[in-house]
Design a protein around this motif. Structure first.
Motif, PDB file in Angstrom:
ATOM      1  N   UNK A  36       0.837  -1.196   0.000  1.00  0.00           N
ATOM      2  CA  UNK A  36       0.000   0.000   0.000  1.00  0.00           C
ATOM      3  C   UNK A  36       0.875   1.251   0.000  1.00  0.00           C
ATOM      4  N   UNK A  37       1.929   1.245   0.788  1.00  0.00           N
ATOM      5  CA  UNK A  37       2.835   2.383   0.846  1.00  0.00           C
ATOM      6  C   UNK A  37       3.541   2.573  -0.493  1.00  0.00           C
ATOM      7  N   UNK A  38       4.016   1.484  -1.080  1.00  0.00           N
ATOM      8  CA  UNK A  38       4.695   1.565  -2.377  1.00  0.00           C
ATOM      9  C   UNK A  38       3.745   2.053  -3.459  1.00  0.00           C
ATOM     10  N   UNK A  39       2.518   1.550  -3.455  1.00  0.00           N
ATOM     11  CA  UNK A  39       1.548   1.971  -4.464  1.00  0.00           C
ATOM     12  C   UNK A  39       1.231   3.456  -4.306  1.00  0.00           C
ATOM     13  N   UNK A  40       1.035   3.913  -3.080  1.00  0.00           N
ATOM     14  CA  UNK A  40       0.728   5.322  -2.841  1.00  0.00           C
ATOM     15  C   UNK A  40       1.886   6.207  -3.288  1.00  0.00           C
ATOM     16  N   UNK A  41       3.100   5.829  -2.955  1.00  0.00           N
ATOM     17  CA  UNK A  41       4.265   6.618  -3.348  1.00  0.00           C
ATOM     18  C   UNK A  41       4.399   6.677  -4.867  1.00  0.00           C
ATOM     19  N   UNK A  42       4.276   5.562  -5.540  1.00  0.00           N
ATOM     20  CA  UNK A  42       4.402   5.547  -6.998  1.00  0.00           C
ATOM     21  C   UNK A  42       3.247   6.275  -7.665  1.00  0.00           C
ATOM     22  N   UNK A  43       2.048   6.142  -7.108  1.00  0.00           N
ATOM     23  CA  UNK A  43       0.898   6.846  -7.687  1.00  0.00           C
ATOM     24  C   UNK A  43       1.104   8.357  -7.606  1.00  0.00           C
ATOM     25  N   UNK A  44       1.567   8.841  -6.471  1.00  0.00           N
ATOM     26  CA  UNK A  44       1.838  10.274  -6.353  1.00  0.00           C
ATOM     27  C   UNK A  44       2.967  10.710  -7.269  1.00  0.00           C
ATOM     28  N   UNK A  45       3.997   9.906  -7.325  1.00  0.00           N
ATOM     29  CA  UNK A  45       5.150  10.239  -8.153  1.00  0.00           C
ATOM     30  C   UNK A  45       4.784  10.324  -9.635  1.00  0.00           C
ATOM     31  N   UNK A  46       3.884   9.476 -10.080  1.00  0.00           N
ATOM     32  CA  UNK A  46       3.509   9.459 -11.492  1.00  0.00           C
ATOM     33  C   UNK A  46       2.291  10.321 -11.806  1.00  0.00           C
ATOM     34  N   UNK A  47       1.370  10.440 -10.879  1.00  0.00           N
ATOM     35  CA  UNK A  47       0.128  11.146 -11.164  1.00  0.00           C
ATOM     36  C   UNK A  47       0.257  12.670 -11.081  1.00  0.00           C
ATOM     37  N   UNK A  48       1.087  13.183 -10.198  1.00  0.00           N
ATOM     38  CA  UNK A  48       1.213  14.633 -10.067  1.00  0.00           C
ATOM     39  C   UNK A  48       1.727  15.269 -11.368  1.00  0.00           C
ATOM     40  N   UNK A  49       2.789  14.773 -11.987  1.00  0.00           N
ATOM     41  CA  UNK A  49       3.194  15.368 -13.276  1.00  0.00           C
ATOM     42  C   UNK A  49       2.148  15.174 -14.373  1.00  0.00           C
ATOM     43  N   UNK A  50       1.450  14.057 -14.357  1.00  0.00           N
ATOM     44  CA  UNK A  50       0.419  13.820 -15.366  1.00  0.00           C
ATOM     45  C   UNK A  50      -0.725  14.816 -15.212  1.00  0.00           C
ATOM     46  N   UNK A  51      -1.172  15.049 -14.003  1.00  0.00           N
ATOM     47  CA  UNK A  51      -2.244  16.010 -13.763  1.00  0.00           C
ATOM     48  C   UNK A  51      -1.775  17.420 -14.128  1.00  0.00           C
ATOM     49  N   UNK A  52      -0.545  17.780 -13.801  1.00  0.00           N
ATOM     50  CA  UNK A  52      -0.012  19.095 -14.168  1.00  0.00           C
ATOM     51  C   UNK A  52       0.045  19.254 -15.689  1.00  0.00           C
ATOM     52  N   UNK A  53       0.442  18.210 -16.386  1.00  0.00           N
ATOM     53  CA  UNK A  53       0.482  18.253 -17.850  1.00  0.00           C
ATOM     54  C   UNK A  53      -0.922  18.462 -18.421  1.00  0.00           C
ATOM     55  N   UNK A  54      -1.908  17.764 -17.873  1.00  0.00           N
ATOM     56  CA  UNK A  54      -3.285  17.895 -18.362  1.00  0.00           C
ATOM     57  C   UNK A  54      -3.805  19.309 -18.112  1.00  0.00           C
ATOM     58  N   UNK A  55      -3.504  19.881 -16.947  1.00  0.00           N
ATOM     59  CA  UNK A  55      -3.934  21.248 -16.653  1.00  0.00           C
ATOM     60  C   UNK A  55      -3.259  22.240 -17.603  1.00  0.00           C
ATOM     61  N   UNK A  56      -1.979  22.048 -17.875  1.00  0.00           N
ATOM     62  CA  UNK A  56      -1.258  22.943 -18.783  1.00  0.00           C
ATOM     63  C   UNK A  56      -1.822  22.874 -20.198  1.00  0.00           C
ATOM     64  N   UNK A  57      -2.098  21.678 -20.678  1.00  0.00           N
ATOM     65  CA  UNK A  57      -2.685  21.532 -22.021  1.00  0.00           C
ATOM     66  C   UNK A  57      -4.065  22.172 -22.061  1.00  0.00           C
ATOM     67  N   UNK A  58      -4.827  22.055 -20.988  1.00  0.00           N
ATOM     68  CA  UNK A  58      -6.134  22.705 -20.922  1.00  0.00           C
ATOM     69  C   UNK A  58      -6.029  24.219 -20.975  1.00  0.00           C
ATOM     70  N   UNK A  59      -5.027  24.772 -20.295  1.00  0.00           N
ATOM     71  CA  UNK A  59      -4.814  26.215 -20.348  1.00  0.00           C
ATOM     72  C   UNK A  59      -4.456  26.671 -21.764  1.00  0.00           C
TER      73      UNK A  59
END
Length: 165
Positions: A36-59
């Motif tokens: 659970x800890x490994x999944x949470x860490x990897x999800x944050x590590x991979x999802x934060x840049x992905x969400x930022x990229x999606x927001x930037x493309x939307x802008x």
């Protein structure tokens, strides 16, 4: 009994009546919950840049819509005015209003007007409005001083001045 099961039974009896099983259970319980800890860490590590990229493309996409709409409306407003000076002022107001509708500040935009032939409001002349917009990176606190921009967008629209006004 099968030969393979006899081997397993012999190993268990030699291990001291189940001590090997107890040791393997202790090792497994020491790692309990680490997935659970490994999944949470990897999800944050991979999802934060992905969400930022999606927001930037939307802008950037919102800026593209804003620039096209602003150029189109500014050209229409320009040719409806009685003289070139009031046409330019009305076109600039139309650009600022259209960009504000999409949430882009007027400080990031610039408008250019050109006419073919040089008399902008003569019947039959073509008025071209070009709008330039700089889209900053989202959530960057000092983007003005550091000049961190996601994109620079340009759009042009041309209107012909009608014979009858």
């Amino acid at each position: 009994m099968l030969p393979s099961s006899r081997k397993i039974a012999a190993r268990l009896s030699r291990a001291g009546s189940g001590e090997a099983l107890a040791r393997s259970g202790e090792a497994a319980s020491g790692e309990r919950g680490s997935a659970v800890v490994e999944f949470t860490f990897l999800a944050l590590l991979l999802m934060v840049p992905l969400v930022y990229f999606i927001i930037t493309v939307g802008q950037i996409q919102g800026g593209a819509f804003a620039v096209v709409g602003a150029a189109d409306q500014a050209a229409k407003v320009y040719v409806a005015q009685p003289d070139a000076e009031s046409g330019r002022l009305a076109a600039e107001q139309a650009v600022m209003l259209a960009l504000a509708d999409y949430g882009h500040p007027a400080d990031n935009a610039r408008m250019d007007a050109s006419c073919q032939p040089s008399d902008c409001l003569a019947p039959g002349s073509a008025v071209t409005i070009t709008v330039h917009l700089t889209v900053p990176l989202p959530f960057v606190p000092f983007s003005d001083s550091m000049r961190l921009n996601a994109s620079r967008l340009d759009a042009s629209a041309t209107q012909i001045v009608g014979r009858f006004r």
